[in-house]
Design an enzyme around this catalytic site. Structure first.
Site, short mmCIF file in Angstrom:
data_model
loop_
_atom_site.label_atom_id
_atom_site.label_comp_id
_atom_site.label_asym_id
_atom_site.label_seq_id
_atom_site.Cartn_x
_atom_site.Cartn_y
_atom_site.Cartn_z
N ASP A 154 0.85 -1.19 0.00
CA ASP A 154 0.00 0.00 0.00
C ASP A 154 0.89 1.24 0.00
O ASP A 154 1.89 1.31 0.72
CB ASP A 154 -0.93 0.00 1.22
CG ASP A 154 -2.06 0.99 1.08
OD1 ASP A 154 -3.22 0.55 0.97
OD2 ASP A 154 -1.79 2.22 1.07
N ILE A 155 0.54 2.23 -0.80
CA ILE A 155 1.35 3.44 -0.96
C ILE A 155 1.31 4.32 0.31
O ILE A 155 2.20 5.14 0.52
CB ILE A 155 0.85 4.23 -2.19
CG1 ILE A 155 1.95 5.12 -2.76
CG2 ILE A 155 -0.40 5.03 -1.89
CD1 ILE A 155 1.61 5.69 -4.14
N ASN B 294 -12.72 -3.06 2.72
CA ASN B 294 -13.61 -1.89 2.79
C ASN B 294 -14.54 -1.94 1.59
O ASN B 294 -14.08 -2.13 0.45
CB ASN B 294 -12.79 -0.60 2.78
CG ASN B 294 -11.90 -0.47 4.01
OD1 ASN B 294 -12.26 -0.91 5.10
ND2 ASN B 294 -10.73 0.13 3.85
N GLY C 45 -15.75 2.86 3.71
CA GLY C 45 -14.48 3.57 3.57
C GLY C 45 -13.70 3.19 2.32
O GLY C 45 -12.50 3.45 2.23
N GLN C 46 -14.40 2.60 1.34
CA GLN C 46 -13.70 2.22 0.10
C GLN C 46 -13.41 3.46 -0.75
O GLN C 46 -14.31 4.25 -1.02
CB GLN C 46 -14.57 1.23 -0.70
CG GLN C 46 -13.88 0.73 -1.97
CD GLN C 46 -14.70 -0.33 -2.70
OE1 GLN C 46 -15.83 -0.66 -2.31
NE2 GLN C 46 -14.13 -0.87 -3.77
N HIS D 284 -10.30 -5.05 -3.30
CA HIS D 284 -8.95 -5.29 -2.76
C HIS D 284 -9.05 -5.73 -1.31
O HIS D 284 -9.90 -5.27 -0.57
CB HIS D 284 -8.06 -4.05 -2.89
CG HIS D 284 -8.69 -2.78 -2.39
ND1 HIS D 284 -9.62 -2.08 -3.13
CD2 HIS D 284 -8.54 -2.10 -1.24
CE1 HIS D 284 -10.00 -1.02 -2.45
NE2 HIS D 284 -9.37 -1.00 -1.29
N LEU D 285 -8.14 -6.61 -0.96
CA LEU D 285 -8.02 -7.11 0.42
C LEU D 285 -6.80 -6.44 1.03
O LEU D 285 -5.70 -6.50 0.48
CB LEU D 285 -7.82 -8.63 0.37
CG LEU D 285 -7.63 -9.37 1.69
CD1 LEU D 285 -8.90 -9.31 2.53
CD2 LEU D 285 -7.25 -10.83 1.42
N HIS D 286 -7.02 -5.76 2.18
CA HIS D 286 -5.88 -5.18 2.91
C HIS D 286 -5.32 -6.25 3.85
O HIS D 286 -6.08 -6.87 4.61
CB HIS D 286 -6.34 -4.02 3.80
CG HIS D 286 -6.82 -2.80 3.08
ND1 HIS D 286 -6.04 -1.68 2.89
CD2 HIS D 286 -8.02 -2.50 2.53
CE1 HIS D 286 -6.73 -0.75 2.27
NE2 HIS D 286 -7.94 -1.22 2.04
P1 AMP Z 1 -9.65 1.59 0.33
O1 AMP Z 1 -9.71 2.87 1.12
O2 AMP Z 1 -10.03 0.37 1.11
O3 AMP Z 1 -10.37 1.71 -0.98
O4 AMP Z 1 -8.11 1.36 0.03
C1 AMP Z 1 -7.44 1.89 -1.07
C2 AMP Z 1 -5.99 1.81 -0.73
O5 AMP Z 1 -5.24 1.98 -1.91
C3 AMP Z 1 -5.52 2.89 0.26
O6 AMP Z 1 -5.00 2.26 1.43
C4 AMP Z 1 -4.44 3.64 -0.52
O7 AMP Z 1 -3.36 4.03 0.28
C5 AMP Z 1 -4.04 2.61 -1.57
N1 AMP Z 1 -3.49 3.16 -2.79
C6 AMP Z 1 -3.97 4.18 -3.54
N2 AMP Z 1 -3.19 4.38 -4.62
C7 AMP Z 1 -2.21 3.45 -4.57
C8 AMP Z 1 -1.09 3.14 -5.41
N3 AMP Z 1 -0.82 3.81 -6.53
N4 AMP Z 1 -0.28 2.12 -5.02
C9 AMP Z 1 -0.51 1.43 -3.89
N5 AMP Z 1 -1.56 1.67 -3.07
C10 AMP Z 1 -2.40 2.67 -3.40
#
Ligand code: AMP
Ligand code: ZN
Length: 116
Positions: A33-34, A89, A95-96, A102-104
């Site tokens: 995750d960035i 999310n 909170g998506q 995607h799975l965190h």
């Molecule tokens: P969500 O809030 O569950 O939709 O999670 C989206 C996630 O994507 C967040 O934790 C962001 O930090 C992550 N994210 C957004 N852009 C990027 C990217 N370019 N590379 C890696 N993670 C990202």
């Protein structure tokens, strides 16, 4: 494979946006995750575009099972022997922020409950 040219995670899955590929197979890709919320914060995505968990049906049961099992596999690969948290999310209230399922995987610190 269904992709969406406007979707950030489809661009990551296709390689158009480069990431560190921590785990990959025909169906899934894992990358850091960035904006990490824990010492280990990995995202695991299907390579095909799926808008969210709410867009899935029993037809995706195999993919979803594989996603969860891969979460456990990446957790092991990352050395999270003391535990970890897997989060999906879903939708606005969930909170998506990226509309591609995607799975965190979060780990490397003690998690609290309830989440924010
Ligand atoms: P969500 O809030 O569950 O939709 O999670 C989206 C996630 O994507 C967040 O934790 C962001 O930090 C992550 N994210 C957004 N852009 C990027 C990217 N370019 N590379 C890696 N993670 C990202
Ligand atoms: Zn997508």
């Amino acid at each position: 494979m269904a992709t969406n040219s406007d979707c950030l995670f489809c661009k990551i899955a296709s390689g158009a946006i480069p990431v560190t590929r921590l785990f990959e197979d025909e169906q899934l890709l894992a990358f850091p995750d960035i904006n990490p919320q824990a010492p280990v914060h990995v995202l695991i995505i299907p390579k095909q575009h799926v808008g969210s968990l709410a867009h899935t049906t029993a037809n995706e049961a195999g993919l979803l099972g594989h996603l969860l099992a891969s979460g456990a596999e990446v957790a092991q690969q990352q050395g999270l022997v003391k535990g970890y948290r897997l989060v999906i999310n879903t939708g606005h209230d969930g909170g998506q922020t990226v509309d591609h399922l995607h799975l965190h995987l979060l780990g490397g610190r003690h998690m609290t409950w309830p989440p924010g």
